[in-house]
Write a protein that holds these residues in place. Structure first.
Motif, PDB file in Angstrom:
ATOM      1  N   GLY A 171       8.345   1.673 -20.081  1.00  0.00           N
ATOM      2  CA  GLY A 171       9.803   1.633 -20.117  1.00  0.00           C
ATOM      3  C   GLY A 171      10.444   2.160 -21.381  1.00  0.00           C
ATOM      4  O   GLY A 171      11.672   2.099 -21.532  1.00  0.00           O
TER       5      GLY A 171
ATOM      6  N   GLU B 155      17.049  13.026 -17.344  1.00  0.00           N
ATOM      7  CA  GLU B 155      16.677  12.837 -15.944  1.00  0.00           C
ATOM      8  C   GLU B 155      15.271  12.256 -15.825  1.00  0.00           C
ATOM      9  O   GLU B 155      15.021  11.394 -14.972  1.00  0.00           O
ATOM     10  CB  GLU B 155      16.769  14.176 -15.211  1.00  0.00           C
ATOM     11  CG  GLU B 155      18.206  14.684 -15.083  1.00  0.00           C
ATOM     12  CD  GLU B 155      18.299  16.066 -14.474  1.00  0.00           C
ATOM     13  OE1 GLU B 155      17.227  16.643 -14.151  1.00  0.00           O
ATOM     14  OE2 GLU B 155      19.425  16.576 -14.319  1.00  0.00           O
TER      15      GLU B 155
ATOM     16  N   GLU C 215      15.401   8.594 -16.634  1.00  0.00           N
ATOM     17  CA  GLU C 215      15.985   7.856 -15.510  1.00  0.00           C
ATOM     18  C   GLU C 215      14.969   7.679 -14.385  1.00  0.00           C
ATOM     19  O   GLU C 215      14.846   6.588 -13.807  1.00  0.00           O
ATOM     20  CB  GLU C 215      17.217   8.600 -15.006  1.00  0.00           C
ATOM     21  CG  GLU C 215      18.087   7.816 -14.061  1.00  0.00           C
ATOM     22  CD  GLU C 215      19.379   8.553 -13.752  1.00  0.00           C
ATOM     23  OE1 GLU C 215      19.376   9.383 -12.809  1.00  0.00           O
ATOM     24  OE2 GLU C 215      20.366   8.330 -14.475  1.00  0.00           O
ATOM     25  N   GLU C 216      14.222   8.750 -14.088  1.00  0.00           N
ATOM     26  CA  GLU C 216      13.194   8.672 -13.049  1.00  0.00           C
ATOM     27  C   GLU C 216      12.134   7.619 -13.374  1.00  0.00           C
ATOM     28  O   GLU C 216      11.606   6.961 -12.470  1.00  0.00           O
ATOM     29  CB  GLU C 216      12.511  10.027 -12.888  1.00  0.00           C
ATOM     30  CG  GLU C 216      13.378  11.114 -12.282  1.00  0.00           C
ATOM     31  CD  GLU C 216      12.745  12.492 -12.431  1.00  0.00           C
ATOM     32  OE1 GLU C 216      11.557  12.558 -12.829  1.00  0.00           O
ATOM     33  OE2 GLU C 216      13.440  13.499 -12.164  1.00  0.00           O
ATOM     34  N   ASN C 217      11.841   7.475 -14.639  1.00  0.00           N
ATOM     35  CA  ASN C 217      10.791   6.546 -15.066  1.00  0.00           C
ATOM     36  C   ASN C 217      11.345   5.198 -15.529  1.00  0.00           C
ATOM     37  O   ASN C 217      10.605   4.389 -16.080  1.00  0.00           O
ATOM     38  CB  ASN C 217       9.966   7.186 -16.184  1.00  0.00           C
ATOM     39  CG  ASN C 217       9.046   8.278 -15.677  1.00  0.00           C
ATOM     40  OD1 ASN C 217       7.912   8.016 -15.299  1.00  0.00           O
ATOM     41  ND2 ASN C 217       9.533   9.511 -15.661  1.00  0.00           N
ATOM     42  N   LYS C 218      12.664   5.005 -15.312  1.00  0.00           N
ATOM     43  CA  LYS C 218      13.319   3.762 -15.735  1.00  0.00           C
ATOM     44  C   LYS C 218      12.978   3.441 -17.196  1.00  0.00           C
ATOM     45  O   LYS C 218      12.638   2.315 -17.550  1.00  0.00           O
ATOM     46  CB  LYS C 218      12.923   2.605 -14.824  1.00  0.00           C
ATOM     47  CG  LYS C 218      13.379   2.800 -13.373  1.00  0.00           C
ATOM     48  CD  LYS C 218      12.949   1.635 -12.502  1.00  0.00           C
ATOM     49  CE  LYS C 218      13.556   1.732 -11.103  1.00  0.00           C
ATOM     50  NZ  LYS C 218      13.206   2.990 -10.399  1.00  0.00           N
ATOM     51  N   ALA C 219      13.068   4.483 -18.016  1.00  0.00           N
ATOM     52  CA  ALA C 219      12.686   4.356 -19.424  1.00  0.00           C
ATOM     53  C   ALA C 219      13.893   4.568 -20.334  1.00  0.00           C
ATOM     54  O   ALA C 219      14.795   5.347 -20.025  1.00  0.00           O
ATOM     55  CB  ALA C 219      11.596   5.375 -19.767  1.00  0.00           C
ATOM     56  N   LYS C 220      13.874   3.904 -21.456  1.00  0.00           N
ATOM     57  CA  LYS C 220      14.906   4.064 -22.485  1.00  0.00           C
ATOM     58  C   LYS C 220      14.379   4.992 -23.565  1.00  0.00           C
ATOM     59  O   LYS C 220      13.271   4.790 -24.088  1.00  0.00           O
ATOM     60  CB  LYS C 220      15.271   2.709 -23.092  1.00  0.00           C
ATOM     61  CG  LYS C 220      16.329   2.793 -24.214  1.00  0.00           C
ATOM     62  CD  LYS C 220      16.704   1.435 -24.734  1.00  0.00           C
ATOM     63  CE  LYS C 220      17.678   1.533 -25.909  1.00  0.00           C
ATOM     64  NZ  LYS C 220      18.911   2.255 -25.585  1.00  0.00           N
TER      65      LYS C 220
ATOM     66  N   THR D 120      21.982   8.342 -26.883  1.00  0.00           N
ATOM     67  CA  THR D 120      21.034   7.309 -26.442  1.00  0.00           C
ATOM     68  C   THR D 120      20.762   6.247 -27.503  1.00  0.00           C
ATOM     69  O   THR D 120      20.206   5.203 -27.181  1.00  0.00           O
ATOM     70  CB  THR D 120      19.683   7.946 -26.066  1.00  0.00           C
ATOM     71  OG1 THR D 120      19.030   8.428 -27.259  1.00  0.00           O
ATOM     72  CG2 THR D 120      19.861   9.091 -25.086  1.00  0.00           C
TER      73      THR D 120
END
Length: 447
Positions: free
Chosen positions: A22, A38, A41-46, A70
């Protein structure tokens, strides 16, 4: 540890996103940060970290924009003297991101402030090094870019010697299984003999990369300095931009004046016509320079940055207004979008055209022509296509074209046909009364 490589093929620029539980880090990002957003977002990562291996010369990085949008921390060597918010990341420093430990190795040679980011996945023991412009696949970064770049005073021989020390001492503690991820691949002007591969292992590089082979410092320095490509005008400009941090990408490419279906035009700055050469030769605004942008194989970024000087204003002609986003975005990759005075499309007016070229006459009577070879000096010296050819490298042609004799028709050629479109148009701009012809792709008949 998930690693995604991004390949900006026109500049042969490689950048990376690294994800763990994450959290995400980015290494040497391109001008447009959208693809990284993108992927996060695909990897639900910050996105929490951006690593800059050095202030890049051949493209503008989005590190500052990513930080602003970010909150990610920018990590860069303190030797850079960066003017943007950052945290120093130097030899021996370590940063933890979930299961990944990032370690810094100071690897000068391409630049005095270059670092390699060593990533270790504590869960799987996978290791990788993100080598920036230090270690490429099959080669190492050139050491001759900082004499005219930014505020650096390092000289090419000193950096070549530093690279020798880097290659003989800095990677010795790492195993053959460590993956190598460079910032450039074949086609980049940041090196000369890169492989077409974009990843490797240290073991493979120790076997196949000339820079790892046993040799004296003198032999290494001689090899690395010999035959390096030319240095485009924009390289020093990009170092300065990257040291400060670039403006927001979307904002910078969206506020450029547009003039559609132009029927008359009084120019007060160079005009870069990006259309295919057939359309250009049939009709173009007088004095225009034809730097084609038909596909990603056409290196418009490099050649605009080599022919147009930093801070010099210019116009851009498009084949269609639908090409606006792509072509302006490509120009922005080298930090020149702020120099565009306006984007144009042509109307029905017949402006100027090139004289018809009698190819048969040239083949039968080449001595009736002044032949201008616009390839780089090293290309010209390695393989001269015509005995009578005069070398005027394309990146110098705006300054040297007035030295070309005009008593015969002028025939321009390069290696494959792309550069000669720009070269012939520059010569016609400088010598408007001369007969100028472009051999174009027919040069392949002489290879």
């Amino acid at each position: 540890m998930t690693i995604k490589q991004y390949n900006d093929k026109p500049l042969s620029h490689l950048s990376y996103a690294i994800v763990s539980n994450g959290k995400m880090a980015i290494v040497d990002p391109a001008r447009n940060p959208q693809p990284y957003y993108e992927f996060a977002e695909e990897n639900k990562a910050k996105i929490v970290a951006v690593f800059e291996s050095h202030p890049h010369a051949d493209f503008v990085s989005s590190h500052l924009q990513i930080h602003k949008e970010t909150g990610a921390t920018i990590f860069v060597s303190q030797l850079v003297g960066a003017d943007y918010p950052h945290k120093a990341f130097d030899e021996g420093d370590e940063i933890k991101m979930e299961e990944i430990t990032f370690k810094c190795i100071h690897t000068p040679g391409h630049s005095p402030d270059g670092i390699t980011i060593h990533a270790v996945d504590d869960a799987t023991t996978k290791e990788a090094i993100f080598t920036g412009d230090t270690l490429f696949i099959g080669d190492v970064g050139r050491p001759d870019l900082r004499e005219k770049a930014g505020n650096m005073t390092a000289k090419r021989k000193e950096l070549a010697q530093a690279m020798y020390k880097t290659m003989t001492t800095k990677f010795n503690h790492l195993s053959d299984n460590v993956w190598v991820y460079p910032a450039h691949g074949a086609g980049s002007l940041c090196g000369k003999n890169m492989s077409d591969d974009t990843t490797s292992t240290l073991g493979n590089e120790r076997i196949g990369n000339w820079a790892f082979q046993e040799q004296t410092e003198e032999e290494f320095v001689e090899e690395i300095l010999e035959g390096q490509p030319f240095i485009p005008s924009y390289f020093g400009h990009n170092v300065d931009i990257n040291k400060t941090g670039a403006d927001n990408f979307k904002t910078s490419v969206s506020d450029i004046p547009v003039q559609l279906t132009v029927e008359s035009f009084d120019t007060d700055a160079p005009i870069i016509d990006t259309r295919p050469q057939e359309a250009f030769k049939a009709n173009h605004i007088s004095g225009s320079i034809n730097i084609m942008a038909r596909s990603e194989k056409d290196k418009i970024e490099t050649w605009i940055g080599a022919i147009i000087q930093p801070e010099e204003k210019f116009y851009v002609v498009l084949e269609s207004i639908s090409d606006y986003n792509e072509i302006v975005s490509r120009i922005a990759k080298v930090g020149y979008e702020s120099q565009i005075k306006a984007v144009l499309t042509l109307g029905q007016t017949q402006f100027k055209s090139f004289d018809n070229f009698d190819y048969t006459d040239f083949k039968q009577n080449p001595d009736h022509y002044t032949i201008i070879d616009i390839r780089n000096v090293s290309e010209f010296e390695d393989s001269k296509k015509f005995d009578s050819a005069i070398n005027h490298p394309l990146n110098e042609l705006r300054e040297t074209a007035n030295e070309i004799p005009t008593d015969k028709p002028i025939l321009v050629h390069c290696a494959g046909g792309y550069r000669s479109a720009a070269g012939s148009s520059i010569i016609k701009r400088i010598l408007p009364e001369a007969k100028v012809h472009d051999l174009s792709e027919k040069i392949n008949d002489f290879n």
